[in-house]
Design a protein around this motif. Structure first.
Motif, mmCIF file in Angstrom:
data_model
loop_
_atom_site.group_PDB
_atom_site.id
_atom_site.type_symbol
_atom_site.label_atom_id
_atom_site.label_comp_id
_atom_site.label_asym_id
_atom_site.label_seq_id
_atom_site.Cartn_x
_atom_site.Cartn_y
_atom_site.Cartn_z
ATOM 1 N N ASN A 45 0.965 -1.227 -0.092
ATOM 2 C CA ASN A 45 -0.024 -0.132 0.228
ATOM 3 C C ASN A 45 0.936 1.307 0.013
ATOM 4 O O ASN A 45 2.260 1.268 0.530
ATOM 5 N N SER A 46 0.328 2.274 -0.527
ATOM 6 C CA SER A 46 0.991 3.500 -0.476
ATOM 7 C C SER A 46 0.927 4.276 0.808
ATOM 8 O O SER A 46 0.428 3.886 1.562
ATOM 9 N N PRO A 47 2.073 5.099 1.077
ATOM 10 C CA PRO A 47 2.131 5.707 2.586
ATOM 11 C C PRO A 47 0.754 6.649 2.893
ATOM 12 O O PRO A 47 0.609 6.557 4.201
ATOM 13 N N VAL A 48 0.118 7.098 1.973
ATOM 14 C CA VAL A 48 -1.054 7.686 2.194
ATOM 15 C C VAL A 48 -2.209 7.376 1.172
ATOM 16 O O VAL A 48 -1.659 6.527 0.043
ATOM 17 N N GLN A 71 9.649 9.947 -16.617
ATOM 18 C CA GLN A 71 10.757 9.234 -16.483
ATOM 19 C C GLN A 71 11.039 8.232 -15.296
ATOM 20 O O GLN A 71 11.442 8.239 -14.258
ATOM 21 N N ASN A 72 10.384 7.228 -15.460
ATOM 22 C CA ASN A 72 10.387 6.074 -14.710
ATOM 23 C C ASN A 72 9.762 6.020 -13.148
ATOM 24 O O ASN A 72 10.048 5.294 -12.385
ATOM 25 N N LYS A 73 8.980 7.029 -13.095
ATOM 26 C CA LYS A 73 8.278 7.401 -11.900
ATOM 27 C C LYS A 73 6.918 7.836 -12.100
ATOM 28 O O LYS A 73 6.439 8.535 -13.048
ATOM 29 N N ALA A 74 5.989 7.542 -11.163
ATOM 30 C CA ALA A 74 4.833 7.893 -10.743
ATOM 31 C C ALA A 74 4.543 9.230 -10.204
ATOM 32 O O ALA A 74 5.223 9.178 -8.725
ATOM 33 N N TYR A 75 4.020 10.426 -10.285
ATOM 34 C CA TYR A 75 3.918 11.214 -9.460
ATOM 35 C C TYR A 75 2.466 11.625 -9.124
ATOM 36 O O TYR A 75 1.581 11.529 -9.990
ATOM 37 N N LEU A 76 2.205 11.727 -7.674
ATOM 38 C CA LEU A 76 0.833 11.734 -7.211
ATOM 39 C C LEU A 76 0.587 13.040 -5.889
ATOM 40 O O LEU A 76 1.349 13.107 -5.419
ATOM 41 N N ALA A 121 -2.056 18.359 0.228
ATOM 42 C CA ALA A 121 -1.315 19.120 -0.691
ATOM 43 C C ALA A 121 0.076 18.273 -1.149
ATOM 44 O O ALA A 121 0.950 19.032 -1.965
ATOM 45 N N SER A 122 0.326 17.453 -0.447
ATOM 46 C CA SER A 122 1.777 16.534 -0.644
ATOM 47 C C SER A 122 1.721 16.077 -1.837
ATOM 48 O O SER A 122 0.900 15.618 -2.433
ATOM 49 N N ILE A 123 3.107 16.017 -2.732
ATOM 50 C CA ILE A 123 3.358 15.355 -3.712
ATOM 51 C C ILE A 123 4.463 14.278 -3.373
ATOM 52 O O ILE A 123 5.336 14.365 -2.988
ATOM 53 N N THR A 138 9.255 2.000 -4.579
ATOM 54 C CA THR A 138 9.393 2.721 -3.155
ATOM 55 C C THR A 138 8.732 3.866 -3.371
ATOM 56 O O THR A 138 8.567 4.540 -4.614
ATOM 57 N N TRP A 139 8.185 4.542 -2.348
ATOM 58 C CA TRP A 139 7.493 5.735 -2.373
ATOM 59 C C TRP A 139 8.519 6.943 -1.716
ATOM 60 O O TRP A 139 9.177 6.681 -0.936
ATOM 61 N N GLU A 140 8.251 8.272 -2.212
ATOM 62 C CA GLU A 140 8.968 9.264 -1.488
ATOM 63 C C GLU A 140 8.211 10.674 -1.485
ATOM 64 O O GLU A 140 7.626 10.909 -2.816
ATOM 65 N N GLU A 141 8.065 11.342 -0.485
ATOM 66 C CA GLU A 141 7.401 12.582 -0.478
ATOM 67 C C GLU A 141 8.447 13.560 -1.123
ATOM 68 O O GLU A 141 9.599 13.650 -0.416
ATOM 69 N N ILE A 142 8.126 14.394 -2.114
ATOM 70 C CA ILE A 142 8.935 15.219 -2.542
ATOM 71 C C ILE A 142 8.764 16.939 -2.756
ATOM 72 O O ILE A 142 9.753 17.647 -2.691
ATOM 73 N N ALA A 143 7.614 17.133 -2.735
ATOM 74 C CA ALA A 143 7.059 18.471 -2.686
ATOM 75 C C ALA A 143 5.544 18.859 -2.088
ATOM 76 O O ALA A 143 4.970 17.971 -1.871
ATOM 77 N N SER A 144 5.376 20.002 -2.261
ATOM 78 C CA SER A 144 3.941 20.358 -1.719
ATOM 79 C C SER A 144 3.283 21.331 -2.790
ATOM 80 O O SER A 144 4.030 22.131 -3.519
#
Length: 488
Positions: free
Chosen positions: A355-358, A370-375, A381-383, A392-398
């Motif tokens: 499952n995703s972290p959120v 480029q090999n990633k999904a952005y959600l 408002a987290s991206i 793997t999941w990573e929070e990168i921006a808002s």
């Protein structure tokens, strides 16, 4: 006794000296200093000096560009009673020019002049402006010095309206319509002098062109949309005002700007997940409680809808995206439990992923790059990114804009993502995927209380269609706009 006699003689001498000075009548005028000088304004200090209570008929200053005062400007301050300092001010002078000034007074019909001073008016200058990025019609402040009364401001070649000039050092202007460029210098003209901003001003850009209207007078909700090639856009399924199902699709051909009805061989549904190649899940009945789920799963291939085996899960309002022809679906199942599944297009099998972290769903937006999904999560408002290789999941921006009630847009053109147009907002933002910097674009025309019906990419443009909110009374057309992100 001798001491008293000496003191009396001394007092008499002082009295005689005093009477002698009164008889001399010492009265003159002096030019003391330049109190203030700007680009077109000077303030001078003079002084009438006298040992008696004089009545001056006029006093002030002469100002000229030559030391002989051949064509002077006269600053007349009128009558003056008694000695003392006086201040004179003159405006409308030439910027960056040497002048000569001298005081004067008219006493008993005689013109008396003071000493002459040399002075210079100052050159204008621009130090900064803010904001450095703005839309047409917004207000902007220019900081600098020596902005005269008739100062003019230009954004490139477009003249701006000067709203205020405060102390010749701060200009409040209104951003004018742009010319042919999005980034322009700010030019300030003071008389025959011109100075420019040290940095360029950037216009908020992006143009919208109304190119068509949905062929049916309906309010389409909870629908599906996808794209086949660069010019074919499909919009359909869902419901009319959440009262009756829409059975098929309307196809828009961007090359000919024409619409065509397309039948769907499957069952009608609302709240289905979808991508450009897949449609699945959703609800098969309107207004039912409990929900009646539709388990069927379809692929659009070679212009045809092809039914695939039923889904191994039941879901509504799920979010879907593709990568290398594989399908990823995440959301909640019929028991409101989160899930994340992958459909392998080569084996036509499903795989359960961690499952995703959120929690994500149809109210959120996604894109791949480029090999990633952005959600983007509309809850905070987290991206986040999901790495397809590493899983793997990573929070990168808002997200910096207004999220409204969710259900927005995310589209990619080159290395830029265009995100926004959430329900009840007209905001649209550009995200540079190399620098991860945000730029606000011009808002979409129409009612902010609208919901996206479809969005597609063709060449350098995005095609967008929205429907007014279901709570708005009356019939509104669903207009299709072509958005040019770089349009000025």
């Amino acid at each position: 006794m001798l001491k008293l006699r000496s003191l009396g003689i001394l007092l008499m001498l002082f009295w005689i000296a005093s009477c002698t000075e009164e008889n001399l009548g010492v009265t003159f005028v002096t030019t003391e200093e330049v109190l203030f000088a700007s680009g077109d304004q000077v303030r001078l200090l003079g002084r009438v000096i006298s040992d008696q209570d004089v009545q001056v008929q006029d006093h002030g200053f002469y100002l000229a560009e030559d030391e002989a005062f051949s064509s002077p400007q006269i600053i007349s301050l009128g009558e003056k009673s008694g000695p003392g300092r006086f201040i004179g001010e003159v405006s409308g002078l030439k910027v960056g020019t040497i002048y000569f000034a001298k005081s004067f007074m008219e006493l008993s019909g005689e013109m008396i002049f003071g000493n002459s001073l040399e002075l210079s008016t100052l050159e204008p200058a621009v130090k900064s402006f803010s904001p450095e990025f703005a839309a047409v019609g917004e207000e902007l402040i220019i900081e600098g010095r020596n902005f005269g009364e008739d100062t003019r401001v230009f954004f490139g070649d477009q003249e701006a309206q000067v709203l205020e000039n405060t102390l010749q050092s701060k200009l409040l202007v209104r951003v004018p319509n742009p010319g042919d460029e999005a980034q322009v210098p700010i030019r300030v003209q003071v008389q025959d002098r011109e100075v420019s901003s040290p940095t360029l001003f950037e216009y908020q850009i992006g143009t919208y062109e109304l190119i068509s209207t949905y062929p049916q007078e309906i309010k389409l909700y909870d629908n599906v949309f996808f794209q086949n090639g660069p010019n074919e856009f499909y919009i359909g399924l869902g419901s009319e005002r959440r009262l009756s199902f829409i059975n098929g699709f309307q196809k828009f051909d961007a090359a000919s700007s024409s619409w065509e009805s397309v039948q769907f061989p499957g069952s009608s549904r609302s709240f289905a997940f979808f991508t450009d190649r897949y449609i699945g899940g959703g609800l098969s009945q309107l207004g039912s409680n409990p929900f009646v789920f539709d388990p069927t799963f379809w692929k659009f291939e070679s212009g045809q809808f092809i039914q695939k085996p039923d889904l191994p899960f039941l879901t509504r309002d799920a979010l879907a995206f593709e990568f290398e022809e594989d399908l990823y679906v995440l959301g909640s199942n019929a028991n409101s439990m989160p899930f994340f599944s992958k459909f392998n297009s080569s084996t036509e099998s499903w795989e359960v992923l961690p499952n995703s972290p959120v929690s994500f769903g149809r109210n959120d937006v996604s894109f791949t790059y480029q090999n990633k999904a952005y959600l983007l999560s509309t809850s905070d408002a987290s991206i986040w990114t999901f790495d397809f290789s590493l899983q793997t999941w990573e929070e990168i921006a808002s997200f910096p804009g207004n999220l409204g009630n969710g259900r927005g847009m995310a589209r990619i053109i080159g290395n830029k993502a265009y995100i926004g147009l959430f329900e009840r907002t007209n905001e649209l933002w550009e995200l540079d995927l190399d620098t991860f910097t945000w730029t606000r674009k011009n808002p979409m025309p129409g009612l902010p209380q609208s919901v996206l019906v479809g969005h597609f990419v063709s060449g350098p443009n995005i095609y967008i269609i929205r429907v007014p909110d279901i709570t708005l009374a009356g019939q509104y057309p669903m207009d299709l706009y072509r958005f040019d992100p770089n349009g000025i």
